[in-house]
Design a protein around this motif. Structure first.
Motif, PDB file in Angstrom:
ATOM      1  N   LEU A   1       0.833  -1.203   0.000  1.00  0.00           N
ATOM      2  CA  LEU A   1       0.000   0.000   0.000  1.00  0.00           C
ATOM      3  C   LEU A   1       0.869   1.254   0.000  1.00  0.00           C
ATOM      4  N   ALA A   2       1.967   1.232   0.762  1.00  0.00           N
ATOM      5  CA  ALA A   2       2.865   2.388   0.786  1.00  0.00           C
ATOM      6  C   ALA A   2       3.494   2.637  -0.581  1.00  0.00           C
ATOM      7  N   GLY A   3       3.671   1.553  -1.347  1.00  0.00           N
ATOM      8  CA  GLY A   3       4.249   1.682  -2.681  1.00  0.00           C
ATOM      9  C   GLY A   3       3.245   2.065  -3.748  1.00  0.00           C
TER      10      GLY A   3
ATOM     11  N   SER B   1     -10.104   4.835   0.458  1.00  0.00           N
ATOM     12  CA  SER B   1      -8.840   4.896   1.193  1.00  0.00           C
ATOM     13  C   SER B   1      -8.781   6.198   1.994  1.00  0.00           C
ATOM     14  N   PRO B   2      -8.205   6.189   3.190  1.00  0.00           N
ATOM     15  CA  PRO B   2      -7.493   5.076   3.833  1.00  0.00           C
ATOM     16  C   PRO B   2      -8.366   4.214   4.738  1.00  0.00           C
ATOM     17  N   GLU B   3      -9.597   4.653   5.023  1.00  0.00           N
ATOM     18  CA  GLU B   3     -10.406   3.920   6.006  1.00  0.00           C
ATOM     19  C   GLU B   3     -10.651   2.474   5.581  1.00  0.00           C
ATOM     20  N   GLY B   4     -10.904   2.274   4.284  1.00  0.00           N
ATOM     21  CA  GLY B   4     -11.210   0.932   3.809  1.00  0.00           C
ATOM     22  C   GLY B   4     -10.050  -0.029   3.907  1.00  0.00           C
TER      23      GLY B   4
ATOM     24  N   LEU C   1      -8.362  -0.645   6.462  1.00  0.00           N
ATOM     25  CA  LEU C   1      -8.474  -1.382   7.712  1.00  0.00           C
ATOM     26  C   LEU C   1      -9.275  -2.669   7.517  1.00  0.00           C
ATOM     27  N   ALA C   2     -10.281  -2.621   6.648  1.00  0.00           N
ATOM     28  CA  ALA C   2     -11.057  -3.832   6.370  1.00  0.00           C
ATOM     29  C   ALA C   2     -10.178  -4.890   5.702  1.00  0.00           C
ATOM     30  N   LEU C   3      -9.275  -4.456   4.822  1.00  0.00           N
ATOM     31  CA  LEU C   3      -8.351  -5.408   4.197  1.00  0.00           C
ATOM     32  C   LEU C   3      -7.416  -6.000   5.245  1.00  0.00           C
ATOM     33  N   ALA C   4      -6.961  -5.164   6.162  1.00  0.00           N
ATOM     34  CA  ALA C   4      -6.083  -5.657   7.223  1.00  0.00           C
ATOM     35  C   ALA C   4      -6.820  -6.669   8.095  1.00  0.00           C
ATOM     36  N   GLN C   5      -8.085  -6.377   8.401  1.00  0.00           N
ATOM     37  CA  GLN C   5      -8.878  -7.316   9.210  1.00  0.00           C
ATOM     38  C   GLN C   5      -9.018  -8.652   8.495  1.00  0.00           C
ATOM     39  N   ALA C   6      -9.273  -8.607   7.195  1.00  0.00           N
ATOM     40  CA  ALA C   6      -9.393  -9.848   6.422  1.00  0.00           C
ATOM     41  C   ALA C   6      -8.081 -10.616   6.414  1.00  0.00           C
ATOM     42  N   ALA C   7      -6.965  -9.887   6.288  1.00  0.00           N
ATOM     43  CA  ALA C   7      -5.667 -10.554   6.274  1.00  0.00           C
ATOM     44  C   ALA C   7      -5.405 -11.256   7.602  1.00  0.00           C
TER      45      ALA C   7
END
Length: 440
Positions: free
Chosen positions: A275-277, A319-322, A324-330
């Protein structure tokens, strides 16, 4: 005393030169961070010691010493050093370089042709190197930041040894900073934490680190800078990440394998790197959905729901709030029980389907919407499973003439433990009903 590279090139060696140039190594022993290549037992070290060079492709990230190593190799065996960049050179430049190398050869002197960003040459241009490499007109040293397996012609690769340069680690970056401080005669104007932040900003690129250090010396802050002060004083570049090139595939591979290895922390790190990239978050979401089916599967059927919900949440929030949902899924995927049984089962079924061709389904499971089809036996003998006591008829659903196969083998983890019990129960009932039919 041997003259320096700059004296040999007729360049002023004064302090007006960039710091990275002033610190350019004058022997292979001075090259930092690539000792596995340049040391006495390394391939480059052995070439220099033997005085015999073969054509080489140097593959590594920016700022790791590819140009410097090529120059030092040319010096070590007394070859004329000629440098071209594939970004700025074309066929005419190559022809001129080859012809000049032929003339030098007639005069008894060899040529080392260094081609920076060699992967930028097209296939036809790369093929142009083949005859002059084969007949020894030039020793080719190509430099690339991209995977040669993908970017260079197989014919050219087969004539070159690929040597991999390593990204500078903390220790080699520290050695470069020590050299910078020695040549400048003063310590860097940074705190201990600021020094760590400076190395992190360099992202493994030695040349970029020295440019940052030179900028700090130029700024000459009144007090040593901490990380916050560095961020204000220096412009930090984006992480080395190209969404269309190998780093893209390396990081997604790292994310996928961290999830498979049930390492939630590593998975979050690699996702954050992507994401940073500047990676498209929806690309990451697609990979998470794929992982849910491929590596978690029916060990936790909820995994697929979680990843699809994360995709929808990102669509809704952006982004960026969404993210967090990807992080939760991971995290969910990393901590879920794993099974690739469904993935393997479908692969096995696909191979069997290709091998058995166009076998028809057995007649008893075919619908018979017309009188003629009924007369032909369509649907004849079909057993309606719900009419049986167990809700299971045990009939054969594979094609006639094809032996029954087992494709799906659930693991003893998560929900698949329950599935395995069901399959074992149905296997037992199927055997019993088959015996009853045989006795009848």
């Amino acid at each position: 005393m041997a003259e320096s590279l700059f004296e040999a090139a007729g360049v002023d060696g004064g302090g007006t030169r960039p710091l990275a140039d002033r610190l350019r190594p004058e022997s292979l022993a001075d090259v930092v961070g690539q000792e596995h290549l340049t040391g006495p037992e390394g391939p480059i070290g052995r070439m220099a010691a033997q005085g015999r060079l073969g054509s080489v492709v140097l593959w590594g990230p920016p700022g790791t010493g590819k140009t410097t190593i090529a120059r030092l190799l040319a010096r070590s065996v007394d070859l004329e050093f000629v440098q071209l960049s594939a970004v700025f050179s074309g066929v005419a430049d190559l022809r001129k370089a080859f012809e000049e190398a032929r003339q030098r050869r007639r005069d008894g002197r060899g040529t080392l042709l260094f081609v920076d960003e060699i992967h930028r040459f097209n296939r036809a241009q790369q093929d142009g190197f083949l005859p002059v490499v084969e007949d020894g007109t030039i020793v080719l040293i190509g430099a690339t930041t991209e995977n040669p397996s993908f970017e260079l012609n197989p014919a050219l690769l087969s004539r070159c040894q690929v040597l991999v340069l390593r990204r500078h680690d903390d220790a080699s970056l520290e050695r470069l900073l020590d050299r910078a401080e020695a040549v400048e005669g003063q310590s860097l104007p940074v705190t201990e934490d600021g020094r760590l932040a400076l190395k992190a900003m360099a992202d493994g690129d030695g040349r970029y680190l020295l440019n940052l250090a030179e900028e700090l010396y130029r700024i000459a802050p009144p007090e040593p800078l901490d990380p916050a002060g560095l961020a204000e004083s220096l412009q930090r570049r984006a992480p080395l990440y190209d969404k269309a090139q190998e780093s893209h595939y390396n990081l997604i591979s790292a994310l996928h394998k961290s999830l498979r290895g049930s390492d939630a922390d590593a998975a979050l790190y690699w996702m954050a790197r992507m994401l940073a990239g500047g990676e498209d978050p929806l690309y990451i979401a697609r990979r998470l959905v794929r992982f849910a089916s491929e590596d978690v599967g029916l060990a936790d059927p909820e995994a697929l729901h979680q990843t699809l919900a994360a995709k929808d949440a990102y669509d809704f929030l952006g982004s960026p709030e969404g993210e967090l949902a990807l992080a939760q899924a991971a995290i969910y995927l990393a901590t879920a029980p794993k099974s690739n049984a469904a993935y393997k089962a479908f692969g096995a079924a696909s191979r069997s389907a290709r091998a058995t061709g166009s076998l028809n389904p057995p007649m008893h499971i075919l619908n018979a919407p017309t009188k003629m089809m009924k007369q032909l036996g369509y649907g004849d003998g079909y057993a309606y499973d719900h009419d049986t006591a167990e809700g299971f008829s045990g009939r054969n659903y594979f094609p006639d003439g094809m032996a029954r196969e087992r494709f799906y083998n659930p693991v003893e983890r998560g929900f698949e433990r329950e599935i395995a019990k069901r399959l074992a129960y149905w296997d037992r009932l199927r055997r019993e009903k088959t015996r009853e039919d045989g006795d009848g």
